[in-house]
Design an enzyme around this catalytic site. Structure first.
Site: not given
Length: 459
Positions: A431-433
């Protein structure tokens, strides 16, 4: 005459309104303790409910197609005095607490009271979009009051059709959960609640770039091009498909690819299996991989975490100090994900034993709901099938998932020459968040180092 006792649905985890797909008994049946009484199909697996004691079935309280929850009565059984004495503790643990009984009348009233506003909101949006974009709308309305839109083709009884008309629901859009996909009243309620939730979510997301503006799904008559066969999806695939779609849409996925030299590890594994007794647990690559994974998760704790919002709506990262690893199992009904708990506290042999036991239960459709809950990280292994890399979809609310493909020998340049080494492909979706590319690269590099030299897992 023996004592009459009622058998209830035991603790089945967080699931409610689970459909009964098969009944193994009838009035007059003689059953022994632990014999299956009924089979349930949850979102993730088929569950057999066993008899808590031996006896004769005097009255059956459920039938195929009914929906049950913890505490629902299954049957009344006549038990012998010895069996009755043994069953006291079982009955006490299975009997529901009537003081906490909740009647869903208020929920039904809420659905009915809110349906009119939902009709206006949902039915008006396609028209507004069509006017603005001049795109013809071919999808049937979700909610519409006209009797004509409550299709006569739907498989539903008169009372359900009347209930649907009261709420203005188009039955064509509902997949029934009853026998032969018959639409039940509960299906209509669940459909309306889902649409109301969708409207609320869309209203919250409006103006924040979160509303998807997609073209309608193409409606094609495939039969006009040639012979076709219609196959219904299993309940597990339908639920899993919805979850996967949500996860793919809502999580910004990035996949980091890497390779690990497992030549020495494979030699160790084969030697260990060769020296063990015939009835000993066979060590698998996945059992070593789980042990190595713990070392990397401890070094990079943000991979063993989840995003969550507090009461004020602030997003926080929940870092978990437990290590429960899920692993995907391919079954005839679809993928299920059993969970091994506290992997950090177990050795490779214990992990291998539990992997085998849970995988067997998964393929037999006998996993308990609690055996598929609580994972902090998931592995999806295709090593036994093939492939060189893939992009696994993150299992929300986790923030990463590790994909493993089939190991193969490759020429590796070492000490001035090329030598054959067994290389394992790794595919880490994250998850790039929460995780950036540099952290993902460090994670897979560290995991590859541990797999190359398992002694690092002990440090």
């Amino acid at each position: 005459m023996g004592e009459l006792k009622t058998v209830f649905i035991p603790d089945i985890g967080d699931f409610e309104d689970v459909p009964v797909i098969e009944v193994f008994i009838k009035a007059g049946s003689q059953v022994n303790a632990e014999d299956p009484l009924i089979a349930l199909e949850s979102d993730k697996a088929t569950i057999d409910i066993p008899a808590p004691f031996s006896g004769v079935v005097k009255e059956l309280k459920v039938k195929s197609g009914d929906k049950v929850s913890e505490g629902t009565a299954i049957a009344i059984m006549e038990v012998t005095e010895s069996a009755a004495e043994e069953s006291k503790d079982v009955e006490a643990s299975n009997k529901p607490d009537n003081s906490e009984e909740v009647i869903d009348k208020e929920s039904e009233k809420q659905v009915q009271s809110q349906s009119q506003s939902a009709m206006n909101t949902i039915a008006a949006e396609p028209v507004a979009e069509a006017e603005q974009k001049q795109i013809p709308q071919t999808d049937p309305p979700i909610i519409a009051v006209s009797d004509e839109t409550v299709s006569s083709k739907a498989h539903a009884g008169p009372s359900v059709r009347r209930f649907a008309r009261e709420l203005g629901v188009n039955l064509d859009l509902i997949t029934g959960s009853g026998p032969k996909q018959r639409i039940l009243k509960e299906d209509v309620q669940a459909f309306v609640k889902a649409k109301l939730s969708q409207v609320q979510m869309d209203s919250k997301n409006t103006g924040m770039g979160a509303v998807l503006d997609l073209l309608p799904w193409p409606q094609v008559d495939f039969a006009k091009y040639g012979p076709v066969e219609i196959k219904s999806l299993s309940r597990i695939k339908q639920i899993a498909g919805a979850n996967l779609y949500r996860n793919w849409i809502m999580i910004p996925h990035v996949t980091q690819f890497d390779e690990a030299d497992i030549s020495d590890l494979e030699t160790l594994r084969k030697e260990s299996n060769a020296t063990e007794k015939k009835d000993a647990v066979k060590l698998t690559l996945l059992s070593f991989l789980m042990k190595a994974l713990i070392a990397s998760l401890k070094k990079f704790p943000e991979f063993n975490a989840s995003l969550d919002k507090d009461a004020n709506g602030e997003t926080n990262l929940v870092v978990k100090r437990y290590y429960h690893i899920g692993f995907a199992v391919d079954t005839i009904n679809g993928l299920v994900v059993p969970v091994i708990r506290d992997v950090d506290q177990k050795g490779v042999v214990a992990i291998a034993r539990e992997l085998g036991e849970l995988a067997a239960l998964a393929r037999e459709g006998k996993l308990k709901p609690t055996q598929m809950q609580g994972a902090s990280f998931t592995i999806s292994s295709l090593g036994g099938i093939g492939g060189t890399a893939f992009t696994p979809i993150i299992n929300a609310p986790e923030v990463a998932i590790l994909g493993v493909s089939k190991a193969a020998y490759k020429p590796v340049y070492r000490e001035g020459q090329f030598v054959p080494r067994l290389v394992l492909p790794l595919s880490l979706s994250y998850d790039h968040r929460v995780i950036d590319g540099a952290a993902a690269a460090r994670f897979t590099s560290h995991l590859a180092e541990v797999l190359t030299d398992m002694r690092l897992a002990l440090l």
